[in-house]
Design an enzyme around this catalytic site. Structure first.
Site, PDB file in Angstrom:
ATOM      1  N   GLY A   1     114.791  -5.960 -12.990  1.00  0.00           N
ATOM      2  CA  GLY A   1     115.188  -6.271 -11.614  1.00  0.00           C
ATOM      3  C   GLY A   1     116.642  -5.972 -11.306  1.00  0.00           C
TER       4      GLY A   1
ATOM      5  N   SER B   1     113.208  -1.947 -14.442  1.00  0.00           N
ATOM      6  CA  SER B   1     113.648  -1.004 -13.397  1.00  0.00           C
ATOM      7  C   SER B   1     112.970   0.360 -13.491  1.00  0.00           C
ATOM      8  CB  SER B   1     115.184  -0.863 -13.406  1.00  0.00           C
ATOM      9  OG  SER B   1     115.780  -2.118 -13.119  1.00  0.00           O
TER      10      SER B   1
ATOM     11  N   ASN C   1     103.415  -5.976 -12.126  1.00  0.00           N
ATOM     12  CA  ASN C   1     103.705  -7.410 -12.160  1.00  0.00           C
ATOM     13  C   ASN C   1     104.278  -7.791 -10.800  1.00  0.00           C
ATOM     14  OD1 ASN C   1     104.506 -10.016 -12.637  1.00  0.00           O
ATOM     15  ND2 ASN C   1     106.158  -9.495 -14.064  1.00  0.00           N
ATOM     16  N   TRP C   2     103.417  -8.378  -9.974  1.00  0.00           N
ATOM     17  CA  TRP C   2     103.857  -8.704  -8.609  1.00  0.00           C
ATOM     18  C   TRP C   2     104.725  -9.959  -8.569  1.00  0.00           C
ATOM     19  CZ3 TRP C   2      98.707  -7.868  -5.349  1.00  0.00           C
ATOM     20  CH2 TRP C   2      98.490  -6.476  -5.232  1.00  0.00           C
ATOM     21  N   LYS C   3     104.794 -10.689  -9.652  1.00  0.00           N
ATOM     22  CA  LYS C   3     105.577 -11.933  -9.702  1.00  0.00           C
ATOM     23  C   LYS C   3     105.167 -12.855  -8.528  1.00  0.00           C
ATOM     24  CE  LYS C   3     109.227  -9.337 -11.894  1.00  0.00           C
ATOM     25  NZ  LYS C   3     110.605  -9.340 -12.358  1.00  0.00           N
TER      26      LYS C   3
ATOM     27  N   GLU D   1     111.238 -14.066 -17.688  1.00  0.00           N
ATOM     28  CA  GLU D   1     111.436 -15.109 -16.670  1.00  0.00           C
ATOM     29  C   GLU D   1     110.769 -16.415 -17.107  1.00  0.00           C
ATOM     30  OE1 GLU D   1     110.045 -12.805 -13.324  1.00  0.00           O
ATOM     31  OE2 GLU D   1     111.786 -11.501 -13.547  1.00  0.00           O
TER      32      GLU D   1
ATOM     33  N   GLU E   1     110.792  -5.193 -22.818  1.00  0.00           N
ATOM     34  CA  GLU E   1     111.537  -5.366 -21.577  1.00  0.00           C
ATOM     35  C   GLU E   1     112.943  -5.881 -21.882  1.00  0.00           C
ATOM     36  OE1 GLU E   1     108.706  -5.654 -18.035  1.00  0.00           O
ATOM     37  OE2 GLU E   1     109.134  -7.688 -18.681  1.00  0.00           O
TER      38      GLU E   1
ATOM     39  N   HIS F   1     106.868 -13.346 -20.627  1.00  0.00           N
ATOM     40  CA  HIS F   1     107.819 -12.612 -19.776  1.00  0.00           C
ATOM     41  C   HIS F   1     109.182 -13.311 -19.861  1.00  0.00           C
ATOM     42  CE1 HIS F   1     109.758 -10.945 -16.233  1.00  0.00           C
ATOM     43  NE2 HIS F   1     108.881  -9.964 -16.298  1.00  0.00           N
TER      44      HIS F   1
ATOM     45  N   GLY G   1     107.836  -4.138 -12.191  1.00  0.00           N
ATOM     46  CA  GLY G   1     108.020  -5.261 -11.276  1.00  0.00           C
ATOM     47  C   GLY G   1     108.237  -4.758  -9.861  1.00  0.00           C
ATOM     48  N   GLY G   2     109.505  -4.639  -9.460  1.00  0.00           N
ATOM     49  CA  GLY G   2     109.873  -4.292  -8.083  1.00  0.00           C
ATOM     50  C   GLY G   2     109.097  -3.125  -7.494  1.00  0.00           C
TER      51      GLY G   2
HETATM   52  C1  PEP Z   1     109.240  -7.085 -14.864  1.00  0.00           C
HETATM   53  O1  PEP Z   1     109.517  -8.118 -14.290  1.00  0.00           O
HETATM   54  O2  PEP Z   1     108.367  -7.097 -15.733  1.00  0.00           O
HETATM   55  C2  PEP Z   1     109.993  -5.886 -14.507  1.00  0.00           C
HETATM   56  C3  PEP Z   1     109.987  -4.899 -15.363  1.00  0.00           C
HETATM   57  O3  PEP Z   1     110.654  -5.876 -13.291  1.00  0.00           O
HETATM   58  P1  PEP Z   1     111.426  -4.630 -12.617  1.00  0.00           P
HETATM   59  O4  PEP Z   1     110.523  -3.437 -12.700  1.00  0.00           O
HETATM   60  O5  PEP Z   1     111.662  -5.067 -11.210  1.00  0.00           O
HETATM   61  O6  PEP Z   1     112.688  -4.424 -13.395  1.00  0.00           O
END
Ligand code: PEP
Length: 255
Positions: free
Chosen positions: A174, A214, A9-11, A98, A168, A96, A235-236
């Site tokens: 994040g 994470s 997930n590049w956001k 967010e 999640e 998600h 994500g990150g």
């Molecule tokens: C996400 O936004 O779906 C996510 C899991 O982010 P991160 O890996 O950065 O915690």
């Protein structure tokens, strides 16, 4: 046996040029790895170029990070399922945290989107998860059950089986604070049990449940070795092609 599925997930990151640079490295590093399904969700603006670059890959699929539940019309700024299909998108991340917290998406809205995705033959990656306050108040199961029942309402068993669920925990997204393998496994087992009640036990056995929050190369394998964890939504760490490759390889190496 459920095949692991890893999604990036590049956001709101990576311009077209940056996405191409990511792929230059990632496609080399990942080679012919096919032990896990790989999904990449760029921003809308990079979908077309990434689709072009992935057209020769049979193992890497394209995802969008959101879509409208409307089919077409006067909805300024929105993107429909048919528009995503035009770009060879196969998956769409929906619900998600967010989107839920920053853009006010309720279970009812998420449900409309999940149903619209299935109608267009897009596979939803449906995100659910509790906040820290909800975990501290011992409300994890109640929150997950409400989100699952609300978001999957009105869907048949086949559609539910083809949905990917992403657990999640909001407090782990994040933040660098990852759920312990035991905490994640307990939530995943509860989600599977709930799917058996909403649909039936054979759907629960088939459905893939990713962990997200994470995930990094150094914790991916332990998490994905848990019996009910079928992959990761990343994500990150998915912005770094080498880190993402390591996570995919960790998934592929799980028994
Ligand atoms: C996400 O936004 O779906 C996510 C899991 O982010 P991160 O890996 O950065 O915690």
């Amino acid at each position: 046996m459920r095949k692991k599925i890893i999604a990036a997930n590049w956001k709101m990151n990576l311009t077209i040029g940056e996405a191409e640079a990511f792929l230059d490295t990632f496609l080399l590093e990942i080679g012919e790895e096919s032990g896990a399904d790989i999904v990449i969700a760029p921003a809308f603006t990079a979908l077309s170029k990434v689709a072009e670059r992935l057209s020769k890959s049979s193992t890497i699929k394209l995802a969008a990070q959101n879509m409208s539940f409307e089919k077409s019309g006067a909805f300024t700024g929105e993107v429909s399922a048919a528009m995503l299909r035009d770009l060879y998108v196969r998956y769409v991340i929906l619900g998600h945290s967010e989107r839920r917290t920053l853009f006010g998406e309720t279970d009812e809205i998420v449900n409309k989107k999940v149903r619209a995705a299935h109608e267009a033959s897009l596979k939803p990656i449906l995100c659910v998860g509790e906040t820290l306050a909800e975990r501290d108040a011992d409300r994890v199961e109640e929150v997950l059950e409400t989100q699952l029942r609300g978001s999957l309402a009105g869907m048949n068993s086949k559609e539910i089986a083809e949905t990917v669920i992403a657990y999640e925990p909001v407090w782990a997204i994040g933040t660098g604070r990852v759920a312990s393998p035991e905490q994640a496994q307990a939530a995943h087992a509860f989600i599977r049990k709930t799917i058996a009640l909403i649909a039936d036990p054979s759907v629960a056995e088939k459905i893939r449940i990713q962990y997200g929050g994470s995930v990094k190369p150094d914790n991916a394998k332990t998490l994905m070795s848990q019996p009910d964890i079928d992959g990761a939504l990343v994500g990150g760490a998915s912005l770094d092609p080498r880190a993402f490759t390591e996570i995919v390889k960790a998934a592929a190496s799980c028994e």
